[in-house]
Design a protein around this motif. Structure first.
Motif, mmCIF file in Angstrom:
data_model
loop_
_atom_site.group_PDB
_atom_site.id
_atom_site.type_symbol
_atom_site.label_atom_id
_atom_site.label_comp_id
_atom_site.label_asym_id
_atom_site.label_seq_id
_atom_site.Cartn_x
_atom_site.Cartn_y
_atom_site.Cartn_z
ATOM 1 N N GLY A 52 1.975 -3.271 6.376
ATOM 2 C CA GLY A 52 2.599 -4.131 5.386
ATOM 3 C C GLY A 52 2.461 -5.631 5.646
ATOM 4 O O GLY A 52 3.327 -6.407 5.255
ATOM 5 N N LEU A 53 1.380 -6.049 6.278
ATOM 6 C CA LEU A 53 1.204 -7.456 6.605
ATOM 7 C C LEU A 53 1.196 -8.349 5.370
ATOM 8 O O LEU A 53 1.911 -9.357 5.320
ATOM 9 N N ASP A 55 2.398 -7.832 2.380
ATOM 10 C CA ASP A 55 3.727 -7.875 1.751
ATOM 11 C C ASP A 55 4.681 -8.780 2.528
ATOM 12 O O ASP A 55 5.455 -9.527 1.939
ATOM 13 N N ARG A 56 4.612 -8.729 3.863
ATOM 14 C CA ARG A 56 5.476 -9.596 4.675
ATOM 15 C C ARG A 56 5.080 -11.058 4.529
ATOM 16 O O ARG A 56 5.948 -11.932 4.460
ATOM 17 N N GLY A 59 6.352 -12.291 1.194
ATOM 18 C CA GLY A 59 7.788 -12.521 1.230
ATOM 19 C C GLY A 59 8.187 -13.755 2.023
ATOM 20 O O GLY A 59 9.246 -14.340 1.800
ATOM 21 N N ALA A 60 7.328 -14.177 2.933
ATOM 22 C CA ALA A 60 7.651 -15.327 3.788
ATOM 23 C C ALA A 60 7.232 -16.662 3.185
ATOM 24 O O ALA A 60 7.630 -17.714 3.679
#
Length: 112
Positions: A52-53, A55-56, A59-60
């Motif tokens: 999930g890189l 997606d993270r 989100g960041a």
């Protein structure tokens, strides 16, 4: 004393079967000519689905762009950039040409 045979050093399998991507069956076939030289993009996509890189990262990062002018979501932009850097296209000037590459399209979920 039994004899053992060593595998041929230049052995290339006929096909490699890879996990499906975007609903497509993916195989590496070494007899059909060159379609893409970037199989690594599909490997990256499979790893990203597990960890999930992208997606993270999405989100960041705060996306302060005006929604009226957005053509590509931040996630798509990050996917393209991260995969291209990981495949050796660090400077970004290949993005326009790589958008037509069938394996990059599959890796980014844009196989249509």
């Amino acid at each position: 004393m039994p004899t053992t045979t060593r595998p041929a050093l230049d052995f290339t399998p006929e096909q490699l079967h890879l996990p499906p991507a975007a609903g497509f069956t993916v195989r590496a076939d070494f007899s059909a000519g060159e379609v893409s030289s970037d199989l690594g993009a599909l490997v990256l996509s499979a790893v990203d689905r597990r960890i999930g890189l992208i997606d993270r990262l999405t989100g960041a990062i705060a996306d302060s762009r005006d929604p009226r002018y957005i053509t590509h979501p931040l996630r798509d932009l990050l996917t393209q950039r991260v995969f291209q850097i990981a495949c050796g296209y660090e400077d970004g000037n290949d993005a326009n040409a790589l958008r037509h590459d069938p394996l990059f399209k599959l890796a980014a979920g844009r196989a249509a």
